[in-house]
Design an enzyme around this catalytic site. Structure first.
Site, PDB file in Angstrom:
ATOM      1  N   THR A 182      -1.005  -0.404  -0.046  1.00  0.00           N
ATOM      2  CA  THR A 182       0.597  -0.617  -0.503  1.00  0.00           C
ATOM      3  C   THR A 182       1.320  -1.462  -0.459  1.00  0.00           C
ATOM      4  O   THR A 182       1.171  -2.419   0.626  1.00  0.00           O
ATOM      5  CB  THR A 182       1.227   0.546  -0.206  1.00  0.00           C
ATOM      6  OG1 THR A 182       0.930   2.139  -0.279  1.00  0.00           O
ATOM      7  CG2 THR A 182       2.894   0.827  -0.576  1.00  0.00           C
ATOM      8  N   ILE A 211       3.283  12.725  -4.531  1.00  0.00           N
ATOM      9  CA  ILE A 211       4.208  11.818  -3.972  1.00  0.00           C
ATOM     10  C   ILE A 211       3.762  10.793  -3.022  1.00  0.00           C
ATOM     11  O   ILE A 211       4.346  12.160  -1.834  1.00  0.00           O
ATOM     12  CB  ILE A 211       5.257  11.862  -4.776  1.00  0.00           C
ATOM     13  CG1 ILE A 211       5.180  11.777  -6.553  1.00  0.00           C
ATOM     14  CG2 ILE A 211       6.325  10.523  -4.510  1.00  0.00           C
ATOM     15  CD1 ILE A 211       6.592  12.425  -7.216  1.00  0.00           C
ATOM     16  N   THR A 233       4.336   1.298   4.611  1.00  0.00           N
ATOM     17  CA  THR A 233       3.573   1.903   4.150  1.00  0.00           C
ATOM     18  C   THR A 233       2.336   2.741   5.254  1.00  0.00           C
ATOM     19  O   THR A 233       2.307   2.536   6.702  1.00  0.00           O
ATOM     20  CB  THR A 233       2.492   0.403   4.206  1.00  0.00           C
ATOM     21  OG1 THR A 233       0.812   0.731   3.698  1.00  0.00           O
ATOM     22  CG2 THR A 233       2.280  -0.881   5.480  1.00  0.00           C
ATOM     23  N   GLY A 234       1.706   3.208   5.068  1.00  0.00           N
ATOM     24  CA  GLY A 234       0.922   4.378   5.610  1.00  0.00           C
ATOM     25  C   GLY A 234       0.711   5.777   5.347  1.00  0.00           C
ATOM     26  O   GLY A 234       0.845   6.177   4.310  1.00  0.00           O
TER      27      GLY A 234
HETATM   28  N1  ASP Z   1       2.991   5.268   1.926  1.00  0.00           N
HETATM   29  C1  ASP Z   1       1.567   5.663   1.014  1.00  0.00           C
HETATM   30  C2  ASP Z   1       1.068   6.200  -0.054  1.00  0.00           C
HETATM   31  O1  ASP Z   1       1.229   7.745   1.742  1.00  0.00           O
HETATM   32  C3  ASP Z   1       0.032   5.219   1.007  1.00  0.00           C
HETATM   33  C4  ASP Z   1       0.042   3.740   1.426  1.00  0.00           C
HETATM   34  O2  ASP Z   1       1.093   2.900   2.072  1.00  0.00           O
HETATM   35  O3  ASP Z   1      -0.845   2.671   0.807  1.00  0.00           O
HETATM   36  O4  ASP Z   1       1.327   6.959  -1.245  1.00  0.00           O
END
Ligand code: ASP
Length: 315
Positions: A182, A211, A233-234
């Site tokens: 992300t 989502i 992000t995570g």
């Molecule tokens: N947080 C994002 C999700 O769960 C994924 C990511 O951070 O890459 O959709």
């Protein structure tokens, strides 16, 4: 003129130096640098925090290395469904989109929702219809394809990634290889306004219209001039359950914590306790920036008018 700052991320996860080639490392560094330069340039010319983060995110979305826009991960059905959000801390205006397809720059659409609709959060076909009405640039499916994400998906597409069989070697390897690509940006402009934005393809093999936290205001994205701007992000489910971005703002507003302290509490205590892998970036109203992660790495960068300029990948 007040101090101005921009901080960006390109996702967190099990990003290890031993898995990286010098060429790939350089490509990631260049991608981060290019986005930082574009965003900082807007701030330097007296532009708004909203326009600065948008400029940075468009480049990260266009870069196939990151899981947002072009290069987004594949869903269970083998397509790309993208989520994005933006928030203006000066007015608490926000715009978000979820499960959209074929939109070249999801952050442009989220900004359009914030500026030119009566709503905050649009999803799926309706959001795509709004994109067409507003003249937002669309691309065919092939534009979003990347071999790397396709191979990632191929390895788990016949499985249920949420109930992993850990005796399965390939799956185990893949989950060890968790990378959340992300992208996000947070800025404070010279007028003292904060804005935050996040854009993502979500998680590989997601299904049932899943989502994540990225487009959910307060979870993956939040901005308030009184406190801070945050982009996360995570593992999105945990960030939603812990209302991570807003919690940082609350810890600052109600408990008087500094940005760094509040982010440490949320990322390295609360999220760790619930198994929420990832990280976040933030900027406060004085222009202090912080980048906190509980995973092995997070693509990240920071540039400010007081001369700070860094990019980093590993913890
Ligand atoms: N947080 C994002 C999700 O769960 C994924 C990511 O951070 O890459 O959709």
């Amino acid at each position: 003129m007040n101090r101005y700052t921009i901080v960006i991320h390109g996702g967190a996860g099990t990003i290890l130096k031993e898995d990286m080639t010098p060429e790939l490392e350089e490509a990631y560094e260049n991608g981060l640098e290019e986005a930082l330069t574009a965003g900082y340039g807007v701030l330097e010319r007296g532009g708004s925090a909203v326009n600065a983060i948008k400029a940075a995110l468009v480049l990260l979305e266009d870069n196939v290395l990151f899981n947002a826009g072009r290069g987004s991960v594949f869903t269970k059905k083998g397509v790309q469904e993208m989520d994005a959000a933006i928030m203006d801390g000066s007015t608490l205006a926000a715009g978000a989109v979820a499960s959209i397809r074929n939109v070249r720059n999801p952050i442009e659409l989220a900004t359009e929702v914030m500026r030119n609709s009566n709503h905050v959060f649009l999803s799926g076909k309706g959001a795509n219809d709004f994109a067409i009405k507003q003249g937002i640039k669309l691309e065919p499916d092939e534009y979003f394809f990347s071999q790397f994400r396709y191979d990632q998906w191929k390895a788990i597409r016949d499985s249920d990634s949420y109930s992993l069989d850990h005796t399965h070697q390939r799956l185990e390897e893949l989950m060890k290889d968790k990378k959340f690509g992300t992208v996000g940006a947070v800025a404070l402009d010279a007028q003292g306004n904060i804005a935050a934005a996040t854009s993502t393809g979500g998680m590989t093999n997601k299904k049932y219209g899943r989502i994540g936290d990225s487009p959910v205001i307060g979870a993956g994205t939040y901005a308030n001039n009184k406190t801070c701007g945050i982009s996360c992000t995570g593992h999105g489910e945990m960030f939603i359950r812990s209302v991570a971005a807003y919690d940082v703002s609350c810890l600052m507003e109600y408990k008087g914590l500094s940005l760094q302290e509040a982010m440490e509490v949320v990322v390295n205590d609360k999220l760790v306790k619930m198994g929420g892998e990832g990280g976040m970036i933030g900027v406060d109203s004085a222009g202090n920036a912080a980048m906190v992660l509980n995973s092995a790495g997070m693509y990240r960068g920071l540039k400010s008018s007081d001369g700070q300029h860094v990019t980093a990948i590993y913890k």
